[in-house]
Each structure stands twice: as C-alpha cells, then as structure tokens.
Design an enzyme around this catalytic site. Structure first.
Site, PDB file in Angstrom:
ATOM      1  N   ILE A 142       0.922  11.414   1.894  1.00 42.69           N
ATOM      2  CA  ILE A 142       1.164   9.974   1.901  1.00 42.69           C
ATOM      3  C   ILE A 142       0.081   9.238   1.139  1.00 42.69           C
ATOM      4  O   ILE A 142       0.350   8.397   0.286  1.00 42.69           O
ATOM      5  CB  ILE A 142       1.267   9.459   3.348  1.00 42.69           C
ATOM      6  N   SER A 177     -11.245   7.379   1.638  1.00 44.03           N
ATOM      7  CA  SER A 177     -12.589   7.863   1.933  1.00 44.03           C
ATOM      8  C   SER A 177     -12.608   8.731   3.177  1.00 44.03           C
ATOM      9  O   SER A 177     -13.422   9.637   3.308  1.00 44.03           O
ATOM     10  CB  SER A 177     -13.535   6.673   2.114  1.00 44.03           C
ATOM     11  N   PHE A 178     -11.717   8.448   4.107  1.00 44.05           N
ATOM     12  CA  PHE A 178     -11.652   9.241   5.340  1.00 44.05           C
ATOM     13  C   PHE A 178     -11.151  10.654   5.055  1.00 44.05           C
ATOM     14  O   PHE A 178     -11.726  11.631   5.507  1.00 44.05           O
ATOM     15  CB  PHE A 178     -10.739   8.539   6.341  1.00 44.05           C
ATOM     16  N   GLY A 179     -10.086  10.744   4.303  1.00 39.78           N
ATOM     17  CA  GLY A 179      -9.499  12.049   4.033  1.00 39.78           C
ATOM     18  C   GLY A 179      -8.088  11.886   3.519  1.00 39.78           C
ATOM     19  O   GLY A 179      -7.755  10.910   2.846  1.00 39.78           O
ATOM     20  N   HIS A 180      -7.262  12.846   3.839  1.00 39.05           N
ATOM     21  CA  HIS A 180      -5.877  12.868   3.388  1.00 39.05           C
ATOM     22  C   HIS A 180      -4.966  12.526   4.561  1.00 39.05           C
ATOM     23  O   HIS A 180      -5.244  12.853   5.707  1.00 39.05           O
ATOM     24  CB  HIS A 180      -5.509  14.241   2.835  1.00 39.05           C
ATOM     25  N   VAL A 181      -3.845  11.881   4.233  1.00 30.58           N
ATOM     26  CA  VAL A 181      -2.821  11.540   5.216  1.00 30.58           C
ATOM     27  C   VAL A 181      -1.536  12.228   4.781  1.00 30.58           C
ATOM     28  O   VAL A 181      -1.071  12.032   3.651  1.00 30.58           O
ATOM     29  CB  VAL A 181      -2.616  10.019   5.337  1.00 30.58           C
ATOM     30  N   LYS A 238      -3.723  12.441   9.886  1.00 31.89           N
ATOM     31  CA  LYS A 238      -4.928  12.267   9.090  1.00 31.89           C
ATOM     32  C   LYS A 238      -5.791  13.509   9.221  1.00 31.89           C
ATOM     33  O   LYS A 238      -5.995  14.026  10.317  1.00 31.89           O
ATOM     34  CB  LYS A 238      -5.717  11.046   9.567  1.00 31.89           C
ATOM     35  N   ASP A 287     -11.707  -4.494   9.586  1.00 34.85           N
ATOM     36  CA  ASP A 287     -11.227  -3.925   8.322  1.00 34.85           C
ATOM     37  C   ASP A 287      -9.778  -4.342   8.075  1.00 34.85           C
ATOM     38  O   ASP A 287      -8.935  -3.528   7.696  1.00 34.85           O
ATOM     39  CB  ASP A 287     -11.342  -2.400   8.352  1.00 34.85           C
ATOM     40  N   GLU A 293      33.815  -7.051  -5.283  1.00 39.24           N
ATOM     41  CA  GLU A 293      33.151  -8.330  -5.046  1.00 39.24           C
ATOM     42  C   GLU A 293      32.999  -8.598  -3.552  1.00 39.24           C
ATOM     43  O   GLU A 293      31.963  -9.081  -3.114  1.00 39.24           O
ATOM     44  CB  GLU A 293      33.957  -9.459  -5.701  1.00 39.24           C
TER      45      GLU A 293
END
Length: 998
Positions: free
Chosen positions: A514, A518-522, A537, A631, A677
């Site tokens: 996703i 900075s935290f990592g991968h999701v 996460k 944040d 239509e």
C-alpha cells in the site's frame, strides 16, 4: 571357607575397580561364585570342569533347550531343500554348531554385531570359535565370571577405557525379552582401523567386531551404518536416516505405524526376509530364573516360546547365531534405574534415573520439534504407555524406489513454512467483496494451487508399493502412505530447522504494497481464515535496541488505548517477529487524501467542510482521552467508501468496463455495463480480462474533468462516483501520539503542519497544535497545492496570514470558489496565539461546520419543513380556541341560575353571602370582558376563586349541621318530640334546593 593365600592370589588377575564399573547391591561377593569360592583364572576347560558359575550353567541349559526345540521343529516341519536354500534364516540355523560356551575374542572390547555384511562370516567362523576361545583366553585380561552388574571393561592402558555394551545380533536375546537394550560406546580410532581390516580380510581366524557409526555421522554413513533411535520411534525416523541404496525386495511396511494394533509392526518384520539389520542387544543378562521370566512365567520350555514380538524376529531372520556367543565374563540384565548410557545414547524413560557411574553421562539429545507429536500419536493410537526398556531394533534398511517417489511427491505438498504462500485464503461472504464475488464468477487469480494432482500421484505411488510388497496386506499398504506423509517433514528436517515459523506468512496472504514511509512498509493482506482484508505495518529496519522499540510501541499503545471509533483507524493486533514489529489495522479501501493534492483533484467547500466535521469528531475523542495526535496531515487521513451500482459513472451510448471497489483482491472484479440515457438495468458481470482500452481512455478524460471541477457533493474513486455523505474519513498513523499534559515529545511531525509554539518548544497547549495542523490541511486541500517546507510563505502561515497576492493562477481560481466565511474559519484555526484558536468542541459548534454550505435546494427544503410546522401549530391553536369557547358558555349558564339559600335561623348571614357572591361574579364577568387576550389565565383564576368559595360554604354548612345536632340532642332530653322543617335553597353548583331534617 579357605581363602587363597597371597602367593596364590598372584595367579589370579583381579579386576581393577574404576569409575566405569556398575555395581549391584552386594559388592562383597563380586569375585566369588555361589559357593563363596574364588573364581579361578585358568582356561575355559579348567573353569568348566572346576568352577562353573550359576549363570554359565544356565546359559548352557538354555542353549541345549533351544537346540532340542529346533530339532523338534525340524522333525515336525521337515522343510525341503529348496525352502532351506531360499531362507537365510534356515541356513544360518542349520549350519550353526552347538557352541553354548561364552568366549572372549582377542583384543575386542565390544560384542559382535550381526549386520547385513556379517551373515556370511558367521557361518565361516562357527568352526573356529572353540579354537579362538582356547587361544585367546591367555591374552585376555578378564576371564573370570562376575556376578555383579558390571560392564565389559579392559584394563589395558594402551587402549581407551569405556563401557563396551554393544549391539549384538548373535546372542540369544529371544530368551530375555525384557532385557533393556543398550547402545555401544563410540568407537576409537584403533577400533575403526580394526573394522577396516576386517572388511578387507574376511578369511582370517580372528573374528573382529565392526564398531557402529556415531550419531553425528549417520547421514554420511554407508550401508553398514547404524541408526541410533528408540525402539518405539525408530520407524518414525526411518526417512530421516534414509540411505541412498535402494533394495527392490525390501518392505515399506517397516515404516508403518499400525493404528489398530502394534503387533502388526512385529508381524511385518517376520515377513521381511532380506532386511538384515544391526540389532542392538543388552550386555546384561538375568542372574536368576525369576528374572528370566519377564512375562510372568518361570524359566521353562514354554517361556522361551513366549517371547515378545521385538525378539521373535531374531530367530526368523537368521541374525541369531549360536556360534557367536557371549564372552566368558558374566553379564547381567541392567534394571531400568541402573541403565548405562554412553555419550551418543539417550533415555526413553519418562522419569530418567541417575547414571550408575560418574563417568557415564546422558547427553541431551536435540531431537526435532515434531518428535514428541509423532511419539504421542503413535502411543495414543496403540493405547500403550511409553516403554522404559531400551530393547530397540534400529532400522537401517534402505527404502525402495516407490517409497522414495512418495517422499519426493509429498515433499511438494508439505514443505513446512515454505509452502505457506500456496495456501488458499478465504473470502468473507458477509463483506462487500464477498457479495460481489457471489454475483460474479471467481477470478482466475483466486484459483490457487489444487492438491488433487498430488493426491493422484500419491495414490499411484501407493499402487507401486502394493506391487513391491508381496508379503504384506493391503491394510498395511495404506499405513505406508500415512506414515510417509508424516515423515515428509523429517525428510526435509534441515530446511524446517533453518526456516523459522512466520506468523505473518502463516496467517495472512500478502496482496499488495500500500505505502512506504519512515516507519516502514504497509501491506494489504487477507486473513486466511476469516477472509477479511487488513492493513499490516512492518518496520523497515530491525529494531536495534530498547529505544527503537519504545518509539515503535507508542503507536501500538495509542491504538490499543483508543480502541474503536468511527473516525479513527481501527487496531486489531500487534506482534514482534525477527526483530520487526507488525501492526494489524483496519484496511481503508480509498487510500489517503493526499492524492487530491498531488493529482490536483479540486473539492468543493461543502466537501471540505464535511471532511473537517468528521476529522474534528475524531480529534475530540482523542482529546477526551487526554491524548494529542500531533501529526494531522493529508497523508494520515484515510477514506473508506462503499460503492453501489447506482453510484457508477457511465457514458451514454457506450459499453465499457469499470473497476468496482476491490477490498484487496489480486485483481479487481470486472463488469460490463451497457447504458442508455435513462437506463442502467442491463448489468452483466464477467470475470474475463478486459481489453477496452479505448473506452477506458475516453472515460478517464471525463473523470479528470469531473475531478478538476468537483463542485458537486460526490467523489470519483477508481471510476466510481461516490457520494460524500457515504464516505467515512479516518485518522491514522498514531506514531506521534502523546499525552496532552506531557512536556516531552519523542519526535516531531511534519514541519509543514507544525505550529509555532511547538517549534519554540512550548508544550502548554498541545491540543491547539492539532487544530493548527487541521487548519493547514484544509488550506492545502483548498489550494490544491502542496504547502512549502520553508521560506516566506511558510513563515506567513505560522503568523496566521494567507498571502492571496503571491499565489498563482491555480490558487486565484480556488479563491473565488470558497466563501469568505470559509477563509475566516481557516485563519482562526491557524492563529499564531494558541489561546485564541478555537478548540475542537467549539469548531464543531461553528455554523459553517455544523450546518455546512446551504444551497438553494437546502433552502427550499428548509422552507417546506417550516411550512409544515406552521400548519401543525395552526391546527393546535384552533382546537384550543374551540375549547375555550365551550368553557365560557358553561360558565355563563352556571351564573344565570339562582343560587339562594334560605335559612330561617340565620337569614342575614345568607343574604350577605349571596351579595358577596353576586359581586364577585359581576367583577369576574367585567374582567373577562375587558381582558379577552388572557382568557385562559383569568378563567383558571376565577375557577380557583370559585372553588375556594365553595369550600368556605361547605365549612359553614358543616358548622350549621353541628349546631342542629346539638339542638336535637337538647330536645331529646327535654322530651319534646317535634320536628321543624327548614327549607333552604342550595347554590347553583350544588344542584338546587335541598330539604334538611332538623
């Protein structure tokens, strides 16, 4: 008795007492026989004629009984020569001589082993056993008989000293079924050289024993290597120590574990004629007839026949050779609590006992993780307890080709953690994706690996096994497959030990990446059991210390504290794996709203106000818990939407496929929509791959135009027209969550959304910092342009100034699209003074956020609702007026009726009361006529006054009655019987005139 003198003792070679001995309870008679006579150290003939011990006599008797038994069997059965030639067992038994004397071998510290390469040597060396016995007794250090429980020991200083409990196939262990089996000690270099010499020169008169291969070298051993395994589990580990050579005549039923009866395993051994194994025997024998009868009967001919299944096959397969007998040193059966173990053996006793000597150690055998499971299953199915005896038969046979094929085929199915990726993940039918899938055909990507082919291969291999196993039943062949399936993991033991178990891969099916930060991968994943979609996460780098772990766990703590809220991303679970933190959260199918800025998707004022309302609701909940987010930004605001068929954007006179909302599947569900239509009825779902690129391109242009001019109350996501009222906005990424009263912040957020007080380390108003960040977010979405990270514009925003003059044409166009009230709201939210900024609760009460932008349709709806309210109120007023008129008419009628009370005794008082009442009524009527507007209140007051008057009148009436009663009482005493009738007129309300008896 007379003990020998010192000079005579020199003739005897006594046993040196070392720590390697195993003693019994009576150590004082170790050097004496049953007659308390010292054992002589002469040759075997002399010891036989003079000082034969009790156990030696028993051995000779047993061998004679066995010979008689064999002769009887031969006479009764009388097998043909062809049968004898085809059976190695019969050949060995017929060629063996009646050597019932135990003898010592020259320079051998272990007991002979009868393996697959020793059957031929047994027959050749039987004739030389007596010669060897006579020639080698002089060279042996220990020729006397020991009564105590001692192991074979050599006092020669040139060779290493160790207990020589070897594995014997040539001894008569069928007579001692309960004797525990011990493993031989590790062979020294000198013994290994002797083994090599024996294999090279088999015609020598010196009969040497091949030493076994240690456990650490089993995998690299040849066909003569031994498997060191417990008896109840050696079949489970058969594939673990499987050799490379294949024998087509071997039975695969050696690996069987019969679920119904454990005796079927022993029957399979009787049918196996070519399985020449290294049998492990105990170097200790029973010392009395009582100890020989392990099955509860005394030592007789019947007891020899009643042998256990594990020992019965020693006679049938020819491994029992009467020529290879025990040395002259007496050996005794070791009790379970006195079992000796060497360095490469381990105990199968549930309650291990201490070793008999300090030098004998029991090493902790590192068995695979699945060993207790298979052991427990085997024992539960056979309803047997774990045996404390070590009478083990180690299987060193090679599996046939069919068995090897089974292993290879089954390894493709069960590879432990390596096959996790091929597992099927369920799709929850109660979710939106599950409902769509129930309408559509399954996508090809959902058709994962099918195990039917592997099952067919297993059945074919099973047929091959049936052809090879001629001596076994079909039921046993079925057991082959079950055992082979259980042993596939043991075949790949190295891979399973190296590959660690992964909860993430075992529980979830990874679908897509996703995002990355900075935290990592999701990752977008699907749970394999419940079939729902989640976002997980994972930290980008392994945690190096407690500091990194604390920073990561702050988000976990925050999510778990917030629990469940409509406008906050839901938290499910968190765990640590391989120094990585995994956080399982709710999956938001719409992504974050920062793509509105990057893709220049303009939103109307009403949409942004609806967004602000939902985000403020989540902020209020966070602040109510005494926490702050710190944040808030577009990257941390996520969208969850529900797509319906009526919300799909279509073009007139076109047929094209549009991606429906996919809650995380590998590919979206495709649908073909034919529209007119005023018609969306023809909806045909398909799962084929769509190649309508031209239609998609034309449709994308329309989507872009609608997104760039999105002034209506809807949003276009993945080709779907989503109503903003059906969208849920959620706050995510709680990594900077902190307490509102905490003056220490572990990490700062994005500098584009930080307030001035946080930049100056002012922690007095942390809740107002979230308001500043939300104001910057709305400002960025309204501009449809990213905020600067530094410069004059960045500084002006911190001062609460919106520089309209310096903006480009894009912003000038947006300026006219929003009202002045909207810009004033943003200015109040980014005010430099935190005390002036409104709180989240106050902003929710703001008219612009509470009611939003009112359009013409909203005005018309409001007018209609107001008209309806007015009509209802008019109806209520009319009803009230009618009720008031009825009440007035009733009062007038009551006033017109005469209300006179005639009292002869008090006429004056009654007249005065009537006058007062008449005056009050007149006053009431005058007031009622003058005050028409306050009829209800005045009427209520008049009624109250009238009720008060009635109560006063009742009181007077009661007083009058009391007086009359007193007069009547007096009249009775005076004997005056007369009655007076007094007629009085009652009031108009009391109901007319009443007669009273006086």
């Amino acid at each position: 008795m007379d003990f020998p003198s010192q000079s005579e003792k020199k003739k005897y070679i006594t046993k040196k007492r070392t720590t390697l001995f195993s003693y019994d309870d009576d150590d004082d008679d170790d050097d004496f026989d049953q007659n308390r006579e010292f054992i002589h150290m002469s040759s075997y003939e002399e010891s036989k004629d003079q000082q034969n011990s009790f156990n030696t006599l028993l051995l000779s008797e047993l061998s004679n009984c066995e010979d008689q038994k064999q002769q009887q069997q031969q006479q009764s059965s009388s097998p043909t020569q062809s049968d004898c030639d085809s059976s190695p067992t019969n050949n060995n038994n017929n060629n063996n001589t009646n050597n019932n004397i135990v003898h010592h071998l020259n320079n051998s510290n272990s007991i002979p082993i009868s393996g697959s390469n020793n059957n031929n040597n047994n027959n050749n060396n039987n004739n030389n056993n007596n010669n060897n016995n006579n020639n080698n007794n002089n060279n042996s250090h220990h020729h006397h008989l020991r009564k105590g429980r001692r192991l074979f020991h050599d006092d020669n200083d040139d060779q290493p000293i160790y207990p020589a409990s070897a594995s014997l196939s040539s001894t008569k262990t069928n007579m001692f079924p309960s004797s525990p089996i011990l493993y031989s000690s590790p062979s020294s270099q000198q013994q290994q050289q002797q083994q090599q010499q024996q294999s090279q020169s088999q015609q020598t008169n010196e009969f040497k024993v091949p030493s076994f291969t240690p456990l650490s070298f089993i995998n690299n051993s040849s066909t003569n290597s031994m498997n060191i395994r417990p008896i109840n589990n050696n079949r489970i580990y058969n594939n673990l120590n499987n050799n490379n050579n294949n024998n087509n005549n071997n039975n695969n039923n050696i690996n069987n574990i019969n679920n119904n009866n454990i005796n079927n395993i022993n029957n399979n051994y009787n049918n196996n004629n070519n399985n020449e194994e290294d049998q492990i025997f105990s170097s200790s024998l029973p010392t009395s007839p009582v100890s020989w009868s392990a099955n509860g009967s005394m030592m007789n001919g019947h007891n020899i026949n009643n042998i256990t299944g594990n020992h019965s096959r020693f006679l049938s397969n020819g491994s029992y050779n009467k020529g290879n007998t025990f040395p002259s040193t007496e050996v005794k059966r070791v009790r379970p609590d006195q079992r000796a173990f060497n360095e490469n053996s381990f105990s199968m006793s549930p309650t291990p006992s201490p070793p008999p000597t300090p030098s004998l150690k029991r090493n902790n055998y590192s068995s695979p993780k699945f060993e207790p499971v298979f052991i427990r299953l085997a024992e539960e199915r056979t309803n047997r307890k774990r045996s404390t005896s070590m009478t083990s038969n180690v299987n060193n046979n090679n599996n046939n080709n069919a068995n090897n094929n089974n292993v290879n085929n089954n390894n493709n199915n069960n590879n432990g953690p390596n096959s996790i990726s091929s597992l099927i993940a369920n799709v929850n039918p109660f979710t939106e994706e599950g409902r769509l899938q129930s309408l559509n055909k399954p996508c090809p990507s959902f058709q994962l690996v099918n195990n039917n082919n592997n099952n067919n291969n297993a059945s074919n291999n099973n047929n091959d096994n049936n052809n090879n196993n001629n001596n076994n039943n079909n039921n046993n062949n079925n057991n082959d497959d079950t055992c082979n399936n259980n042993n596939n993991n043991s075949q790949n033991i190295d891979n399973n030990l190296i590959t660690k178990f992964s909860l993430y891969k075992h529980t979830f099916q990874e679908l897509d990446l996703i995002g990355e930060g900075s935290f990592g991968h999701v990752y977008k994943v699907r749970h394999r059991i419940d079939g729902c979609l989640y976002a997980i996460k994972k930290t980008k780098k392994p945690l190096k210390g407690q500091k990194d772990r604390d920073i990561v766990l702050r988000e976990v703590y925050g999510l778990s504290a917030i629990k469940d809220h409509t406008n906050i991303v839901r938290y499910f679970n968190a765990w640590e794996e391989d120094s990585h933190i995994f956080i399982q959260m709710e999956h938001c199918n719409g992504g974050n709203i920062y793509k509105w800025v990057t893709e220049h998707i303009k939103q109307s004022e009403s949409n942004l106000l609806l967004l602000a309302k939902q985000i403020l609701t989540g902020i209020v909940y966070i602040h109510s818990l005494g926490l702050v987010h710190l944040d808030i930004k577009p990257e941390n605001i996520y969208i969850i939407y529900k797509c319906n068929q009526n919300q799909i954007i279509t073009n007139n006179n076109n047929t094209c496929s549009i991606n429906n909302s996919s809650n995380g599947s590998d590919s979206y569900f495709k649908s073909k929509i034919k529209t007119t239509e005023n018609d969306l009825d023809n909806f045909i779902t398909t799962t084929n791959s769509v190649n309508n690129n031209n239609c998609n391109n034309n449709n994308n242009n329309n989507v872009d135009n609608q997104n760039n001019n999105n002034q209506n109350n809807y949003l276009i996501i993945d080709g779907n027209k989503i109503n903003f009222n059906s969208i849920t906005f959620k706050i995510g990424d709680l990594g900077l969550l902190n307490e509102a009263t905490n003056t220490k912040i572990y990490s700062e957020g994005d500098s584009r959304y930080l307030s001035r007080e946080l930049l100056h380390d002012d922690m007095s108003a942390l809740k107002k910092s979230d308001i500043f960040s939300l104001g910057c977010t709305l400002y960025e979405l309204a501009r449809c342009k990213p905020l600067p990270k530094s410069g004059m514009e960045w500084d002006s925003i911190r001062n609460g100034i919106l520089s309209f003059e310096k903006e480009d044409s894009i912003y000038d166009d947006n300026k006219n699209d929003f009202s002045t009230e909207f810009w004033q709201l943003i200015k109040s939210m980014i005010h430099p003074d935190p005390s002036v900024r409104p709180s989240a609760e106050q902003l929710l009460e703001h008219p612009l956020i509470k009611y939003g932008v009112i359009e013409i349709d909203d005005f018309e709806n409001e007018i209609e609702t107001l008209k309806n309210l007015l009509a209802e109120k008019e109806k209520v007023l009319i009803i009230q007026k009618e009720k008031q008129k009825l009440r007035q008419n009733q009062l007038q009628q009551k006033m017109q009726q005469p209300n006179f009370i005639e009292l002869k005794q008090q006429p004056q008082q009654q007249q005065e009361k009537q006058q007062m009442l008449h005056q009050q009524k007149q006053q009431y009527l005058e007031q009622h006529n003058n005050n028409n507007d306050n009829n209800n209140n005045e009427f209520d007051e008049s009624e109250k006054e009238y009720q008060i008057q009635l109560e006063q009148f009742k009181i007077q009436k009661m007083q009058f009655q009391l007086q009359q009663e007193q007069l009547q009482y007096q009249h009775q005493h005076k004997h005056q019987n007369f009655f007076t009738k007094q007629i009085c007129t009652a009031s108009q309300i009391e109901g007319g005139i009443k007669n009273m008896a006086l």
